[in-house]
Design an enzyme around this catalytic site. Structure first.
Site, short mmCIF file in Angstrom:
data_model
loop_
_atom_site.label_atom_id
_atom_site.label_comp_id
_atom_site.label_asym_id
_atom_site.label_seq_id
_atom_site.Cartn_x
_atom_site.Cartn_y
_atom_site.Cartn_z
N CYS A 46 -2.53 1.42 -0.98
CA CYS A 46 -1.11 1.26 -0.68
C CYS A 46 -0.47 2.62 -0.45
O CYS A 46 -1.01 3.66 -0.81
CB CYS A 46 -0.39 0.62 -1.86
SG CYS A 46 -0.82 -1.09 -2.14
N CYS A 50 5.11 0.94 -1.93
CA CYS A 50 4.77 -0.49 -1.84
C CYS A 50 5.44 -1.29 -2.96
O CYS A 50 5.51 -0.86 -4.10
CB CYS A 50 3.26 -0.69 -1.92
SG CYS A 50 2.77 -2.42 -1.71
N CYS A 77 -3.53 -2.54 2.24
CA CYS A 77 -2.66 -3.56 1.67
C CYS A 77 -1.92 -4.29 2.80
O CYS A 77 -1.46 -3.68 3.75
CB CYS A 77 -1.65 -2.89 0.75
SG CYS A 77 -0.32 -3.96 0.19
N CYS A 80 2.29 -3.37 2.38
CA CYS A 80 2.91 -2.11 2.81
C CYS A 80 2.22 -1.53 4.05
O CYS A 80 2.67 -0.54 4.60
CB CYS A 80 2.89 -1.09 1.67
SG CYS A 80 1.24 -0.62 1.12
ZN LIG Z 1 0.80 -2.13 -0.66
#
Ligand SMILES: [Zn+2]
Length: 358
Positions: A46, A50, A77, A80
């Site tokens: 991330c 995030c 991820c 994000c």
């Molecule tokens: Zn994330």
């Protein structure tokens, strides 16, 4: 702006992230931090901003780049999207204000957009723009700013012309690298060359300034094609330029050749795009849609991190001046249906068919 001090200390090539400070930035969901973190229990990586559940410190690994995180076996991820190009918070805020110029936008809302506190947004904006977000909005709504932009002033100068901001900030506009936001009324003061040629998609005409391609339109006849240049830039000094025919050919190849890549295309076809910060962002996002793929307006808005700005994104697509090369034809309805196209739905169908996506 201590977060930004930390950022500049991270050498992109090394993995020497100051881990204690980085952890504090994760805890604070600092959207300005420019490293990445992987979570060993989920295998996902991330950005510090995030919004997903905060991991335990002992499950976190730090990376200076997304590539390094991937190389270590982590997956990006979905929330994000750490591998998508990052838009600086200031640009996000400006684009959001321009997209919502028809209503007052509160600082708290801007804070959510930028992933920063409203105090940070206020300070960052004022520092870079010389005016507060509120003053910027007032200038936008008053119309003075819009008019000044239409006449080709830089964004910063336009703010002063509209009576906002202080002259002491004048030099900082240049540092932001802002070019004249729009073509001056009708292209006044511009020299624009043009060339029209018959293509599989009808007559195609390109117009170009010394900086690059500023117009590409499709039409049924040569007359209609050439008239479109005069229609868009009635005040410019126009002249036929046969040398530009190779740009028509390059634009056709961008659609018809599977090997056409964006990198090769931008070498062959320099662009002179002018618009508001928001329009430029949307056109940039259009250029990122690969040949053979399509997006819906809402997908584009989501990818740009502005899921509620679908209509503003659609409007910006509709104002594209450089068809085909800024491929607004790759945006379709949510169900894949062909929606409107400035140069005719039939031509959109033909372009998508040539790209194998219709
Ligand atoms: Zn994330």
């Amino acid at each position: 702006m201590s977060a930004h001090v930390a950022v500049s200390m991270i050498d992109r090539k090394s993995v020497a992230v100051d881990e204690e400070r980085a952890w504090q930035q994760i805890v604070g969901r600092d959207a300005g931090a420019e490293f990445f973190y992987g979570v060993t229990t989920t295998g996902v990586f991330c950005r510090p901003g995030c919004g997903s559940k905060r991991p335990l410190r002992e499950h976190v690994r730090f990376f200076a780049s997304a590539e390094a995180a991937k190389a270590a076996g982590f997956h990006a991820c979905k929330r994000c999207r750490p591998t998508t190009a990052r838009v600086r918070p200031l640009e996000k805020v400006r684009a959001y204000l321009e997209a919502h110029a028809d209503r007052p936008v509160r600082l708290a809302e801007l804070g959510r957009v930028a992933g920063l506190s409203r105090f940070t947004v206020q300070r960052m904006f004022k520092q870079a723009m010389g005016v507060s977000p509120l003053q910027y909005q007032r200038a936008l709504r008053a119309g003075g700013l819009r008019n000044a932009l239409k006449q080709g002033a830089s964004v910063t100068n336009a703010i002063y012309a509209a009576g906002y901001g202080s002259a002491s900030r004048a030099h900082e506009g240049a540092a932001l690298g802002m070019t004249p936001a729009r073509f001056a009324a009708g292209g006044r003061g511009e020299r624009i060359g043009y060339a029209a040629e018959r293509t599989p998609f009808g007559w195609m005409v390109v117009g170009a300034t010394a900086r690059g391609l500023c117009w590409l339109a499709l039409a049924a006849t040569k007359d209609e094609a050439e008239a479109s240049v005069r229609g868009e830039f009635p005040a410019a000094e126009l002249r036929r330029d046969a040398a530009l025919k190779k740009w028509v050919e390059a634009a056709v190849r961008a659609v018809t050749e599977a090997s056409a890549t964006r990198g090769a295309l931008s070498l062959e076809l320099p662009l002179d795009l002018r618009g508001t910060a928001f329009q430029l962002r949307v056109w940039q996002a259009l250029r990122a849609i690969p040949r053979g793929e399509t997006r819906s307006y809402s997908e584009m808005a989501r990818e740009m991190g502005m899921p509620r700005s679908t209509r503003a994104v659609a409007r910006a697509c509709a104002t594209n001046r450089v068809a085909v090369v800024v491929p607004c034809h790759r945006v379709v309805g949510a169900g894949g249906a062909l929606t409107g196209y400035r140069w005719g739905v039939e031509r959109k169908r033909a372009l998508l068919a040539a790209e194998g996506s219709f």
